[in-house]
Design an enzyme around this catalytic site. Structure first.
Site, mmCIF file in Angstrom:
data_model
loop_
_atom_site.group_PDB
_atom_site.id
_atom_site.type_symbol
_atom_site.label_atom_id
_atom_site.label_comp_id
_atom_site.label_asym_id
_atom_site.label_seq_id
_atom_site.Cartn_x
_atom_site.Cartn_y
_atom_site.Cartn_z
ATOM 1 N N ALA A 9 0.905 -1.220 0.034
ATOM 2 C CA ALA A 9 0.103 -0.089 0.088
ATOM 3 C C ALA A 9 0.963 1.206 0.022
ATOM 4 O O ALA A 9 0.348 2.370 -0.103
ATOM 5 C CB ALA A 9 -0.910 -0.093 1.267
ATOM 6 N N GLY A 10 2.268 0.953 0.048
ATOM 7 C CA GLY A 10 3.100 2.312 0.107
ATOM 8 C C GLY A 10 3.247 3.038 -1.103
ATOM 9 O O GLY A 10 2.842 2.404 -2.055
ATOM 10 N N PHE A 11 4.244 3.846 -1.314
ATOM 11 C CA PHE A 11 4.353 4.675 -2.415
ATOM 12 C C PHE A 11 4.900 3.888 -3.476
ATOM 13 O O PHE A 11 4.423 3.513 -4.507
ATOM 14 C CB PHE A 11 5.364 5.814 -2.068
ATOM 15 C CG PHE A 11 6.129 6.542 -3.304
ATOM 16 C CD1 PHE A 11 5.395 6.692 -4.309
ATOM 17 C CD2 PHE A 11 7.474 6.543 -3.203
ATOM 18 C CE1 PHE A 11 6.089 7.345 -5.472
ATOM 19 C CE2 PHE A 11 8.312 7.203 -4.152
ATOM 20 C CZ PHE A 11 7.383 7.456 -5.256
ATOM 21 N N ILE A 12 6.240 3.095 -3.251
ATOM 22 C CA ILE A 12 6.864 2.177 -4.192
ATOM 23 C C ILE A 12 6.008 0.977 -4.287
ATOM 24 O O ILE A 12 5.819 0.290 -5.374
ATOM 25 C CB ILE A 12 8.440 1.690 -3.897
ATOM 26 C CG1 ILE A 12 9.045 3.291 -3.933
ATOM 27 C CG2 ILE A 12 9.010 0.781 -4.876
ATOM 28 C CD1 ILE A 12 10.605 2.932 -3.442
ATOM 29 N N VAL A 55 4.036 -7.376 9.172
ATOM 30 C CA VAL A 55 4.861 -8.242 8.704
ATOM 31 C C VAL A 55 5.477 -9.056 10.022
ATOM 32 O O VAL A 55 6.338 -9.957 9.631
ATOM 33 C CB VAL A 55 6.024 -7.908 7.705
ATOM 34 C CG1 VAL A 55 7.178 -7.067 8.275
ATOM 35 C CG2 VAL A 55 6.698 -8.808 7.101
ATOM 36 N N ALA A 75 7.954 -3.619 2.587
ATOM 37 C CA ALA A 75 7.686 -3.180 3.813
ATOM 38 C C ALA A 75 9.050 -2.935 4.583
ATOM 39 O O ALA A 75 9.832 -3.723 4.713
ATOM 40 C CB ALA A 75 6.902 -4.287 4.725
ATOM 41 N N ALA A 76 8.969 -1.440 5.247
ATOM 42 C CA ALA A 76 10.050 -1.087 5.901
ATOM 43 C C ALA A 76 9.891 0.494 6.340
ATOM 44 O O ALA A 76 8.889 1.062 5.610
ATOM 45 C CB ALA A 76 11.381 -0.941 4.944
ATOM 46 N N TYR A 178 19.178 3.607 9.266
ATOM 47 C CA TYR A 178 18.361 3.175 8.227
ATOM 48 C C TYR A 178 19.116 2.534 7.321
ATOM 49 O O TYR A 178 18.907 1.186 6.950
ATOM 50 C CB TYR A 178 17.570 4.219 7.469
ATOM 51 C CG TYR A 178 16.934 3.823 5.860
ATOM 52 C CD1 TYR A 178 15.894 2.949 6.111
ATOM 53 C CD2 TYR A 178 17.465 4.106 4.850
ATOM 54 C CE1 TYR A 178 15.261 2.511 4.800
ATOM 55 C CE2 TYR A 178 16.838 3.891 3.682
ATOM 56 C CZ TYR A 178 15.754 3.237 3.791
ATOM 57 O OH TYR A 178 15.307 2.487 2.545
ATOM 58 N N LYS A 182 18.888 -1.822 6.199
ATOM 59 C CA LYS A 182 18.760 -2.253 4.859
ATOM 60 C C LYS A 182 19.746 -3.256 4.381
ATOM 61 O O LYS A 182 19.812 -4.313 3.892
ATOM 62 C CB LYS A 182 18.926 -1.114 3.909
ATOM 63 C CG LYS A 182 17.766 -0.370 4.130
ATOM 64 C CD LYS A 182 16.405 -0.649 4.022
ATOM 65 C CE LYS A 182 15.921 -1.348 2.791
ATOM 66 N NZ LYS A 182 14.371 -1.777 2.728
#
Length: 350
Positions: A9-12, A55, A75-76, A178, A182
Protein backbone atom coordinates in the site's frame (compact mmCIF):
# COMPACT_ATOMS: atom_id res chain seq x y z
CA UNK A 1 2.02 -16.37 -10.54
CA UNK A 2 0.66 -15.28 -7.19
CA UNK A 3 2.98 -12.60 -5.76
CA UNK A 4 2.86 -11.40 -2.16
CA UNK A 5 3.84 -7.72 -1.96
CA UNK A 6 4.63 -6.66 1.58
CA UNK A 7 4.20 -2.92 2.02
CA UNK A 8 2.08 -3.00 -1.10
CA UNK A 9 0.00 0.00 0.00
CA UNK A 10 3.06 2.25 0.19
CA UNK A 11 4.48 4.61 -2.38
CA UNK A 12 6.75 2.17 -4.20
CA UNK A 13 4.83 -0.97 -3.25
CA UNK A 14 1.57 0.27 -4.75
CA UNK A 15 3.26 1.04 -8.08
CA UNK A 16 4.80 -2.44 -8.05
CA UNK A 17 1.43 -4.03 -7.30
CA UNK A 18 -0.10 -2.16 -10.24
CA UNK A 19 2.74 -3.24 -12.54
CA UNK A 20 2.44 -6.88 -11.47
CA UNK A 21 -1.31 -6.85 -12.04
CA UNK A 22 -0.79 -5.23 -15.41
CA UNK A 23 1.67 -7.97 -16.34
CA UNK A 24 -0.95 -10.65 -15.63
CA UNK A 25 0.15 -11.77 -12.17
CA UNK A 26 -2.12 -12.26 -9.19
CA UNK A 27 -1.22 -9.93 -6.35
CA UNK A 28 -1.70 -10.24 -2.62
CA UNK A 29 -0.81 -7.23 -0.48
CA UNK A 30 0.24 -7.36 3.16
CA UNK A 31 0.54 -3.92 4.75
CA UNK A 32 0.36 -2.74 8.36
CA UNK A 33 -0.77 0.78 7.36
CA UNK A 34 1.52 2.30 9.98
CA UNK A 35 0.48 5.86 10.91
CA UNK A 36 3.90 7.26 9.96
CA UNK A 37 3.26 6.14 6.38
CA UNK A 38 -0.53 6.19 6.09
CA UNK A 39 -2.61 8.90 7.70
CA UNK A 40 -5.66 7.72 5.78
CA UNK A 41 -6.27 4.20 4.39
CA UNK A 42 -5.44 3.99 0.69
CA UNK A 43 -7.99 2.66 -1.82
CA UNK A 44 -7.83 -1.08 -2.44
CA UNK A 45 -6.94 -1.73 -6.10
CA UNK A 46 -9.36 -3.86 -8.05
CA UNK A 47 -8.36 -7.51 -8.24
CA UNK A 48 -5.85 -7.33 -5.36
CA UNK A 49 -6.14 -9.65 -2.35
CA UNK A 50 -5.75 -7.16 0.50
CA UNK A 51 -4.47 -8.14 3.97
CA UNK A 52 -3.93 -5.53 6.69
CA UNK A 53 -1.32 -6.91 9.09
CA UNK A 54 2.19 -6.24 10.31
CA UNK A 55 4.97 -8.28 8.73
CA UNK A 56 6.17 -9.00 12.28
CA UNK A 57 2.93 -10.91 12.94
CA UNK A 58 4.04 -14.50 12.26
CA UNK A 59 0.50 -15.90 12.11
CA UNK A 60 -0.63 -13.24 9.62
CA UNK A 61 2.47 -13.78 7.51
CA UNK A 62 1.86 -17.53 7.48
CA UNK A 63 -1.70 -17.02 6.24
CA UNK A 64 -0.58 -14.51 3.62
CA UNK A 65 2.03 -16.93 2.22
CA UNK A 66 -0.45 -19.69 1.41
CA UNK A 67 -0.32 -20.48 -2.29
CA UNK A 68 2.27 -17.79 -3.00
CA UNK A 69 4.90 -18.31 -5.72
CA UNK A 70 7.20 -15.39 -4.87
CA UNK A 71 7.48 -12.52 -2.40
CA UNK A 72 8.26 -8.90 -3.20
CA UNK A 73 9.34 -7.45 0.15
CA UNK A 74 8.82 -3.68 0.24
CA UNK A 75 7.63 -3.23 3.83
CA UNK A 76 10.01 -1.00 5.79
CA UNK A 77 10.48 2.22 7.66
CA UNK A 78 12.34 4.54 5.31
CA UNK A 79 14.35 7.74 5.47
CA UNK A 80 16.93 9.07 7.87
CA UNK A 81 14.46 9.53 10.71
CA UNK A 82 14.41 12.24 13.38
CA UNK A 83 17.15 11.11 15.76
CA UNK A 84 18.73 7.97 17.20
CA UNK A 85 15.62 7.40 19.28
CA UNK A 86 14.09 5.99 16.08
CA UNK A 87 16.58 3.10 16.08
CA UNK A 88 14.37 0.50 17.84
CA UNK A 89 11.50 1.22 15.47
CA UNK A 90 13.72 0.92 12.39
CA UNK A 91 15.30 -2.33 13.56
CA UNK A 92 11.93 -3.76 14.57
CA UNK A 93 10.13 -2.92 11.34
CA UNK A 94 12.95 -3.61 8.93
CA UNK A 95 15.06 -6.39 10.41
CA UNK A 96 12.74 -8.27 12.75
CA UNK A 97 10.02 -7.96 10.12
CA UNK A 98 12.30 -9.45 7.48
CA UNK A 99 13.33 -12.28 9.79
CA UNK A 100 9.69 -13.16 10.53
CA UNK A 101 8.88 -13.09 6.81
CA UNK A 102 11.84 -15.30 5.88
CA UNK A 103 10.98 -17.76 8.62
CA UNK A 104 7.45 -17.98 7.27
CA UNK A 105 8.73 -18.45 3.73
CA UNK A 106 10.99 -21.30 4.88
CA UNK A 107 8.05 -23.00 6.56
CA UNK A 108 5.73 -22.45 3.59
CA UNK A 109 8.30 -23.58 1.01
CA UNK A 110 8.29 -20.26 -0.87
CA UNK A 111 11.76 -19.98 -2.40
CA UNK A 112 11.78 -16.75 -4.43
CA UNK A 113 12.32 -13.27 -2.95
CA UNK A 114 12.64 -9.79 -4.37
CA UNK A 115 14.03 -7.52 -1.65
CA UNK A 116 13.79 -3.73 -1.64
CA UNK A 117 17.25 -2.59 -0.64
CA UNK A 118 18.82 0.85 -1.02
CA UNK A 119 21.84 2.74 -2.24
CA UNK A 120 22.39 3.80 1.38
CA UNK A 121 24.23 0.52 2.00
CA UNK A 122 27.24 2.01 0.20
CA UNK A 123 27.62 5.05 2.43
CA UNK A 124 29.57 7.41 0.23
CA UNK A 125 29.72 6.53 -3.45
CA UNK A 126 32.74 5.87 -5.66
CA UNK A 127 35.67 8.28 -5.44
CA UNK A 128 39.00 8.62 -7.24
CA UNK A 129 42.05 10.42 -5.95
CA UNK A 130 44.50 11.65 -8.66
CA UNK A 131 47.38 10.25 -6.61
CA UNK A 132 45.91 7.18 -4.92
CA UNK A 133 43.22 5.92 -7.28
CA UNK A 134 39.97 4.51 -5.89
CA UNK A 135 39.55 5.41 -2.22
CA UNK A 136 36.85 5.21 0.44
CA UNK A 137 36.57 8.50 2.35
CA UNK A 138 35.71 8.38 6.01
CA UNK A 139 32.61 9.96 7.54
CA UNK A 140 32.47 13.74 7.25
CA UNK A 141 33.19 15.56 10.48
CA UNK A 142 30.98 18.07 12.26
CA UNK A 143 33.80 20.61 12.10
CA UNK A 144 34.09 20.32 8.32
CA UNK A 145 30.34 20.48 7.80
CA UNK A 146 29.98 23.53 10.03
CA UNK A 147 32.75 25.23 8.08
CA UNK A 148 31.03 24.48 4.76
CA UNK A 149 33.62 21.91 3.73
CA UNK A 150 31.15 19.44 2.30
CA UNK A 151 33.33 17.48 -0.13
CA UNK A 152 35.06 14.48 1.47
CA UNK A 153 38.86 14.61 1.00
CA UNK A 154 41.18 11.76 0.16
CA UNK A 155 41.74 9.84 3.41
CA UNK A 156 45.43 9.40 2.53
CA UNK A 157 46.55 12.79 1.27
CA UNK A 158 43.63 15.14 1.94
CA UNK A 159 43.35 16.23 -1.69
CA UNK A 160 39.99 16.73 -3.49
CA UNK A 161 38.32 13.66 -4.96
CA UNK A 162 36.36 13.02 -8.15
CA UNK A 163 33.09 11.13 -7.66
CA UNK A 164 31.87 8.44 -10.06
CA UNK A 165 29.26 5.72 -10.45
CA UNK A 166 29.09 3.10 -7.73
CA UNK A 167 28.76 -0.55 -8.78
CA UNK A 168 27.39 -3.46 -6.81
CA UNK A 169 30.82 -4.78 -5.88
CA UNK A 170 31.76 -1.55 -4.07
CA UNK A 171 32.54 -1.75 -0.34
CA UNK A 172 29.45 -1.55 1.84
CA UNK A 173 29.57 1.12 4.53
CA UNK A 174 26.16 2.00 6.05
CA UNK A 175 26.40 5.30 7.91
CA UNK A 176 23.05 5.66 9.68
CA UNK A 177 20.45 3.44 11.32
CA UNK A 178 18.26 3.09 8.24
CA UNK A 179 21.24 2.13 6.10
CA UNK A 180 22.33 -0.45 8.65
CA UNK A 181 18.89 -2.06 8.68
CA UNK A 182 18.82 -2.29 4.88
CA UNK A 183 22.17 -4.05 4.79
CA UNK A 184 21.01 -6.36 7.57
CA UNK A 185 17.97 -7.24 5.46
CA UNK A 186 20.29 -8.25 2.64
CA UNK A 187 22.40 -10.41 4.97
CA UNK A 188 19.30 -12.10 6.44
CA UNK A 189 17.96 -12.83 2.97
CA UNK A 190 21.30 -14.24 1.83
CA UNK A 191 21.49 -16.50 4.89
CA UNK A 192 17.92 -17.68 4.26
CA UNK A 193 18.74 -18.48 0.61
CA UNK A 194 21.75 -20.60 1.58
CA UNK A 195 19.81 -22.55 4.20
CA UNK A 196 16.65 -23.29 2.17
CA UNK A 197 18.06 -23.26 -1.37
CA UNK A 198 16.13 -20.10 -2.19
CA UNK A 199 16.80 -17.32 -4.66
CA UNK A 200 17.07 -13.63 -3.79
CA UNK A 201 17.40 -10.51 -5.88
CA UNK A 202 18.10 -7.39 -3.81
CA UNK A 203 17.26 -4.21 -5.69
CA UNK A 204 19.27 -1.28 -4.37
CA UNK A 205 16.99 1.63 -5.16
CA UNK A 206 18.56 5.01 -5.63
CA UNK A 207 16.53 8.20 -5.06
CA UNK A 208 13.00 7.17 -6.05
CA UNK A 209 10.43 9.86 -6.84
CA UNK A 210 7.11 10.17 -8.63
CA UNK A 211 3.34 10.44 -8.26
CA UNK A 212 1.94 9.25 -4.96
CA UNK A 213 4.94 10.14 -2.79
CA UNK A 214 3.95 10.88 0.81
CA UNK A 215 3.62 14.48 1.83
CA UNK A 216 6.11 16.19 4.12
CA UNK A 217 6.98 13.89 7.04
CA UNK A 218 10.21 13.39 9.04
CA UNK A 219 10.69 10.16 7.07
CA UNK A 220 10.04 11.50 3.56
CA UNK A 221 12.67 11.64 0.83
CA UNK A 222 14.15 14.91 -0.34
CA UNK A 223 12.02 15.02 -3.51
CA UNK A 224 8.87 14.80 -1.40
CA UNK A 225 10.11 17.51 0.98
CA UNK A 226 10.75 19.89 -1.93
CA UNK A 227 7.46 19.08 -3.63
CA UNK A 228 5.52 19.56 -0.38
CA UNK A 229 7.18 22.94 0.19
CA UNK A 230 6.20 24.12 -3.28
CA UNK A 231 2.61 23.03 -2.71
CA UNK A 232 2.53 25.14 0.46
CA UNK A 233 3.86 28.12 -1.47
CA UNK A 234 7.28 27.90 0.16
CA UNK A 235 10.73 27.78 -1.42
CA UNK A 236 12.46 24.38 -1.26
CA UNK A 237 15.26 24.49 1.33
CA UNK A 238 18.39 22.84 -0.06
CA UNK A 239 20.94 21.63 2.49
CA UNK A 240 24.72 22.03 2.20
CA UNK A 241 25.55 23.90 -1.02
CA UNK A 242 23.16 21.88 -3.17
CA UNK A 243 26.03 20.14 -4.94
CA UNK A 244 25.26 16.67 -3.57
CA UNK A 245 24.98 14.31 -6.54
CA UNK A 246 22.27 11.66 -6.60
CA UNK A 247 20.57 9.39 -9.12
CA UNK A 248 16.86 10.25 -9.22
CA UNK A 249 14.90 7.30 -10.62
CA UNK A 250 11.19 7.40 -11.40
CA UNK A 251 8.91 5.07 -9.46
CA UNK A 252 7.48 3.54 -12.65
CA UNK A 253 11.01 2.56 -13.65
CA UNK A 254 11.51 1.01 -10.21
CA UNK A 255 8.32 -1.00 -10.69
CA UNK A 256 9.66 -2.10 -14.06
CA UNK A 257 12.89 -3.22 -12.43
CA UNK A 258 10.89 -5.43 -10.07
CA UNK A 259 9.12 -7.04 -13.04
CA UNK A 260 12.47 -7.68 -14.73
CA UNK A 261 13.88 -9.12 -11.49
CA UNK A 262 10.90 -11.42 -11.06
CA UNK A 263 11.52 -12.78 -14.54
CA UNK A 264 15.22 -13.15 -13.72
CA UNK A 265 14.84 -15.01 -10.42
CA UNK A 266 14.56 -18.50 -11.96
CA UNK A 267 17.90 -17.98 -13.68
CA UNK A 268 19.78 -17.66 -10.40
CA UNK A 269 21.39 -20.78 -8.95
CA UNK A 270 19.60 -22.13 -5.91
CA UNK A 271 20.91 -20.82 -2.60
CA UNK A 272 22.17 -17.52 -3.98
CA UNK A 273 21.45 -13.82 -3.61
CA UNK A 274 22.37 -11.16 -6.15
CA UNK A 275 22.23 -7.39 -5.80
CA UNK A 276 21.34 -4.90 -8.53
CA UNK A 277 21.46 -1.12 -8.50
CA UNK A 278 18.29 0.58 -9.72
CA UNK A 279 19.10 4.06 -10.99
CA UNK A 280 18.44 6.23 -14.00
CA UNK A 281 22.08 6.44 -15.02
CA UNK A 282 21.76 10.26 -15.13
CA UNK A 283 23.33 11.83 -12.03
CA UNK A 284 22.04 15.25 -10.98
CA UNK A 285 22.67 17.49 -8.01
CA UNK A 286 20.06 18.03 -5.33
CA UNK A 287 19.93 21.69 -6.39
CA UNK A 288 19.29 20.59 -10.00
CA UNK A 289 16.30 18.62 -8.78
CA UNK A 290 14.94 21.43 -6.61
CA UNK A 291 15.33 23.93 -9.44
CA UNK A 292 13.62 21.63 -11.98
CA UNK A 293 10.67 21.11 -9.64
CA UNK A 294 10.37 24.81 -8.85
CA UNK A 295 10.48 25.79 -12.52
CA UNK A 296 7.86 23.23 -13.50
CA UNK A 297 5.68 24.18 -10.54
CA UNK A 298 5.94 27.85 -11.46
CA UNK A 299 6.54 29.09 -7.92
CA UNK A 300 9.40 29.83 -5.51
CA UNK A 301 13.02 29.29 -6.48
CA UNK A 302 15.09 27.10 -4.13
CA UNK A 303 17.02 28.52 -1.19
CA UNK A 304 20.46 27.04 -0.43
CA UNK A 305 20.78 27.02 3.35
CA UNK A 306 24.16 25.51 4.19
CA UNK A 307 22.44 23.31 6.78
CA UNK A 308 23.42 19.65 7.03
CA UNK A 309 22.45 16.34 8.54
CA UNK A 310 25.30 14.34 10.00
CA UNK A 311 24.06 11.00 8.65
CA UNK A 312 23.86 12.22 5.05
CA UNK A 313 26.51 11.35 2.48
CA UNK A 314 27.86 13.72 -0.14
CA UNK A 315 27.66 11.82 -3.43
CA UNK A 316 26.23 8.46 -4.37
CA UNK A 317 25.23 7.77 -7.97
CA UNK A 318 24.42 4.44 -9.54
CA UNK A 319 25.90 2.24 -12.16
CA UNK A 320 22.91 0.17 -13.25
CA UNK A 321 24.93 -1.68 -15.89
CA UNK A 322 24.40 -5.07 -14.22
CA UNK A 323 20.62 -4.66 -14.22
CA UNK A 324 20.63 -3.58 -17.84
CA UNK A 325 22.92 -6.33 -19.08
CA UNK A 326 21.73 -9.29 -17.01
CA UNK A 327 18.00 -8.59 -16.74
CA UNK A 328 17.38 -6.39 -19.79
CA UNK A 329 15.89 -3.49 -17.82
CA UNK A 330 15.94 0.05 -19.17
CA UNK A 331 14.69 3.25 -17.51
CA UNK A 332 11.91 4.89 -19.51
CA UNK A 333 11.35 8.21 -17.71
CA UNK A 334 13.99 10.90 -18.20
CA UNK A 335 14.89 13.48 -15.55
CA UNK A 336 13.22 16.51 -17.20
CA UNK A 337 10.07 14.59 -18.08
CA UNK A 338 9.81 12.98 -14.66
CA UNK A 339 10.35 16.18 -12.69
CA UNK A 340 7.84 18.08 -14.84
CA UNK A 341 5.24 15.42 -14.09
CA UNK A 342 6.10 15.20 -10.40
CA UNK A 343 5.92 18.97 -9.92
CA UNK A 344 2.12 18.88 -10.21
CA UNK A 345 1.36 15.20 -9.49
CA UNK A 346 -0.81 14.38 -6.48
CA UNK A 347 0.89 13.45 -3.22
CA UNK A 348 -0.29 11.08 -0.54
CA UNK A 349 -1.68 12.40 2.71
CA UNK A 350 1.01 10.56 4.64
Amino acid sequence: MLILVTGGAGFIGSHIADALTGAGHEVRVLDALLPAAHRTPPPVPAGVDWRQADVRDAAAVSRALRGVDAVCHQAAMVGLGKDFGDAPAYVGCNDLGTAVLLSGMAEAGVGSLLLASSMVVYGEGRYECPSHGAVSPGPRTVADLRAGRFEPPCPRCGEPLASGLVAEDAPLDPRNVYATTKLTQEHLASAWARVVGGRVIALRYHNVYGPGMPRDTPYAGVASLFRSALERGEAPRVFEDGGQRRDFVHVRDVAGANLAALDGLPGLPEGTARAFNVGSGEPHTVLDMAAALAEAHGTRTPVVTGEYRLGDVRHVTASSRRLREELGWRPRVGFAEGMAEFATAPLRDA
